[in-house]
Design a protein around this motif. Structure first.
Motif, PDB file in Angstrom:
ATOM      1  N   GLY A 110       0.793  -1.221   0.000  1.00  9.98           N
ATOM      2  CA  GLY A 110       0.000   0.000   0.000  1.00  9.98           C
ATOM      3  C   GLY A 110       0.821   1.264   0.000  1.00  9.98           C
ATOM      4  O   GLY A 110       2.035   1.253   0.151  1.00  9.98           O
ATOM      5  N   PHE A 111       0.110   2.353  -0.170  1.00 11.07           N
ATOM      6  CA  PHE A 111       0.701   3.684  -0.160  1.00 11.07           C
ATOM      7  C   PHE A 111      -0.119   4.547   0.771  1.00 11.07           C
ATOM      8  O   PHE A 111      -1.345   4.495   0.766  1.00 11.07           O
ATOM      9  N   CYS A 112       0.538   5.339   1.578  1.00  9.99           N
ATOM     10  CA  CYS A 112      -0.136   6.276   2.476  1.00  9.99           C
ATOM     11  C   CYS A 112      -0.111   7.641   1.818  1.00  9.99           C
ATOM     12  O   CYS A 112       0.956   8.210   1.611  1.00  9.99           O
ATOM     13  N   GLY A 113      -1.272   8.154   1.470  1.00  9.38           N
ATOM     14  CA  GLY A 113      -1.375   9.392   0.702  1.00  9.38           C
ATOM     15  C   GLY A 113      -0.874  10.624   1.426  1.00  9.38           C
ATOM     16  O   GLY A 113      -0.634  10.627   2.623  1.00  9.38           O
ATOM     17  N   LEU A 114      -0.736  11.697   0.641  1.00 10.05           N
ATOM     18  CA  LEU A 114      -0.259  12.974   1.164  1.00 10.05           C
ATOM     19  C   LEU A 114      -1.391  13.998   1.230  1.00 10.05           C
ATOM     20  O   LEU A 114      -1.141  15.180   1.216  1.00 10.05           O
ATOM     21  N   GLY A 115      -2.639  13.548   1.292  1.00  6.34           N
ATOM     22  CA  GLY A 115      -3.788  14.446   1.241  1.00  6.34           C
ATOM     23  C   GLY A 115      -3.879  15.389   2.423  1.00  6.34           C
ATOM     24  O   GLY A 115      -3.184  15.252   3.424  1.00  6.34           O
ATOM     25  N   LYS A 116      -4.773  16.352   2.300  1.00 10.30           N
ATOM     26  CA  LYS A 116      -4.910  17.389   3.323  1.00 10.30           C
ATOM     27  C   LYS A 116      -5.486  16.865   4.631  1.00 10.30           C
ATOM     28  O   LYS A 116      -5.348  17.504   5.659  1.00 10.30           O
ATOM     29  N   LEU A 117      -6.151  15.731   4.605  1.00  9.81           N
ATOM     30  CA  LEU A 117      -6.773  15.189   5.815  1.00  9.81           C
ATOM     31  C   LEU A 117      -5.931  14.064   6.400  1.00  9.81           C
ATOM     32  O   LEU A 117      -6.420  12.992   6.693  1.00  9.81           O
ATOM     33  N   LEU A 118      -4.660  14.318   6.576  1.00 12.14           N
ATOM     34  CA  LEU A 118      -3.760  13.294   7.121  1.00 12.14           C
ATOM     35  C   LEU A 118      -4.149  12.941   8.541  1.00 12.14           C
ATOM     36  O   LEU A 118      -4.707  13.768   9.241  1.00 12.14           O
ATOM     37  N   PRO A 119      -3.827  11.764   9.061  1.00 11.35           N
ATOM     38  CA  PRO A 119      -3.132  10.710   8.332  1.00 11.35           C
ATOM     39  C   PRO A 119      -4.114   9.824   7.570  1.00 11.35           C
ATOM     40  O   PRO A 119      -5.188   9.534   8.055  1.00 11.35           O
ATOM     41  N   LEU A 120      -3.706   9.420   6.409  1.00 11.88           N
ATOM     42  CA  LEU A 120      -4.475   8.462   5.624  1.00 11.88           C
ATOM     43  C   LEU A 120      -3.853   7.087   5.824  1.00 11.88           C
ATOM     44  O   LEU A 120      -2.644   6.965   5.918  1.00 11.88           O
ATOM     45  N   LYS A 122      -2.734   3.177   4.860  1.00 10.91           N
ATOM     46  CA  LYS A 122      -2.163   2.582   3.647  1.00 10.91           C
ATOM     47  C   LYS A 122      -3.280   1.965   2.827  1.00 10.91           C
ATOM     48  O   LYS A 122      -4.169   1.324   3.356  1.00 10.91           O
ATOM     49  N   ILE A 123      -3.179   2.166   1.521  1.00  9.21           N
ATOM     50  CA  ILE A 123      -4.223   1.739   0.609  1.00  9.21           C
ATOM     51  C   ILE A 123      -3.620   0.891  -0.495  1.00  9.21           C
ATOM     52  O   ILE A 123      -2.581   1.236  -1.042  1.00  9.21           O
ATOM     53  N   GLY A 124      -4.300  -0.193  -0.839  1.00  7.76           N
ATOM     54  CA  GLY A 124      -3.948  -0.970  -2.008  1.00  7.76           C
ATOM     55  C   GLY A 124      -2.979  -2.108  -1.750  1.00  7.76           C
ATOM     56  O   GLY A 124      -2.313  -2.176  -0.725  1.00  7.76           O
ATOM     57  N   ASP A 125      -2.937  -3.002  -2.730  1.00  7.08           N
ATOM     58  CA  ASP A 125      -2.001  -4.122  -2.724  1.00  7.08           C
ATOM     59  C   ASP A 125      -0.784  -3.808  -3.584  1.00  7.08           C
ATOM     60  O   ASP A 125       0.291  -4.339  -3.377  1.00  7.08           O
ATOM     61  N   ILE A 126      -1.003  -2.946  -4.561  1.00  4.69           N
ATOM     62  CA  ILE A 126       0.048  -2.481  -5.464  1.00  4.69           C
ATOM     63  C   ILE A 126      -0.153  -0.982  -5.631  1.00  4.69           C
ATOM     64  O   ILE A 126      -1.287  -0.508  -5.706  1.00  4.69           O
ATOM     65  N   SER A 127       0.950  -0.244  -5.692  1.00  7.24           N
ATOM     66  CA  SER A 127       0.875   1.209  -5.869  1.00  7.24           C
ATOM     67  C   SER A 127       1.582   1.621  -7.149  1.00  7.24           C
ATOM     68  O   SER A 127       2.695   1.173  -7.418  1.00  7.24           O
ATOM     69  N   ILE A 128       0.902   2.473  -7.914  1.00  5.11           N
ATOM     70  CA  ILE A 128       1.498   3.114  -9.084  1.00  5.11           C
ATOM     71  C   ILE A 128       1.412   4.610  -8.819  1.00  5.11           C
ATOM     72  O   ILE A 128       0.320   5.158  -8.686  1.00  5.11           O
ATOM     73  N   LEU A 129       2.568   5.233  -8.714  1.00  2.00           N
ATOM     74  CA  LEU A 129       2.622   6.644  -8.342  1.00  2.00           C
ATOM     75  C   LEU A 129       3.397   7.433  -9.386  1.00  2.00           C
ATOM     76  O   LEU A 129       4.447   6.993  -9.848  1.00  2.00           O
ATOM     77  N   GLY A 130       2.897   8.595  -9.726  1.00  2.00           N
ATOM     78  CA  GLY A 130       3.629   9.515 -10.585  1.00  2.00           C
ATOM     79  C   GLY A 130       4.180  10.636  -9.731  1.00  2.00           C
ATOM     80  O   GLY A 130       3.427  11.293  -9.008  1.00  2.00           O
ATOM     81  N   VAL A 131       5.486  10.854  -9.790  1.00  2.00           N
ATOM     82  CA  VAL A 131       6.111  11.932  -9.007  1.00  2.00           C
ATOM     83  C   VAL A 131       5.938  13.233  -9.791  1.00  2.00           C
ATOM     84  O   VAL A 131       6.559  13.419 -10.840  1.00  2.00           O
ATOM     85  N   VAL A 132       5.078  14.113  -9.287  1.00  3.24           N
ATOM     86  CA  VAL A 132       4.693  15.319 -10.022  1.00  3.24           C
ATOM     87  C   VAL A 132       5.379  16.589  -9.526  1.00  3.24           C
ATOM     88  O   VAL A 132       5.254  17.642 -10.153  1.00  3.24           O
TER      89      VAL A 132
END
Length: 184
Positions: A110-120, A122-132
């Motif tokens: 999983g991946f723990c998001g960087l959203g405004k309502l932290l802490p989120l 971990k989500i998912g079994d596989i993560s695909i992330l684009g570094v923006v």
């Protein structure tokens, strides 16, 4: 976590890695987290649009330009997905900040998001992330170039479409062999 540049050589490597992670499982569910309000956060909704409207992949895709999944409704979306698809691996697609701007990251787990309502969680079994963008406290959500996000979205969606269609074809072939029916 594996890093990929946005080019054909790395895209082939990405396809092989994603295929290996998903092979032997139920068809994956894609959870595209982001918002169309900010260029930097629009990666996953754009990927969703490409997967559903251009490539018409044989898998469930949640989130998109018309229905953003973000920190405010993420828990509800996850609960729904886990109820409707309890045995399917969840592939999280999201934008992130980091040092490797422009790269696509792939990881099992999983991946723990960087959203405004932290802490989120971990989500998912596989993560695909684009570094923006670079991860610093003064990051402007609209400082990311749209061309970067679109390039990453094309890279991800082309690879995901190829992998899911290949997995679907393999699954159908196995079913045909089990049922001994003609699959022309």
């Amino acid at each position: 976590m594996q890093e990929y540049n946005i080019n054909k050589v790395d895209q082939k490597k990405f396809v092989i890695s994603l295929f290996d992670m998903l092979r032997g499982n139920e068809m994956p569910v894609f959870l595209c987290v982001g918002s169309d309000k900010f260029v930097s956060d629009s990666l996953a909704p754009i990927v969703s649009e490409l997967l559903t409207k251009k490539y018409n992949i044989p898998a469930y895709v949640y989130g998109g330009l018309d229905y953003n999944i973000n920190a405010t409704n993420l828990t509800q979306a996850i609960n729904y997905i886990e109820t409707m698809h309890p045995h399917n691996p969840i592939v999280l697609i999201d934008a992130t900040l980091g040092e490797s701007v422009g790269k696509v990251l792939l990881s099992k787990g999983g991946f723990c998001g960087l959203g405004k309502l932290l802490p989120l969680k971990k989500i998912g079994d596989i993560s695909i992330l684009g570094v923006v963008g670079k991860n610093h406290k003064n990051f402007d959500l609209n400082s990311t170039r749209l061309s970067l996000v679109v390039s990453q979205a094309r890279f991800i969606s082309q690879a995901v479409a190829f992998v899911t269609k290949t997995l679907f074809a393999e699954k159908n072939k196995r079913l045909c062999e089990l049922d001994k029916i003609s699959c022309n």
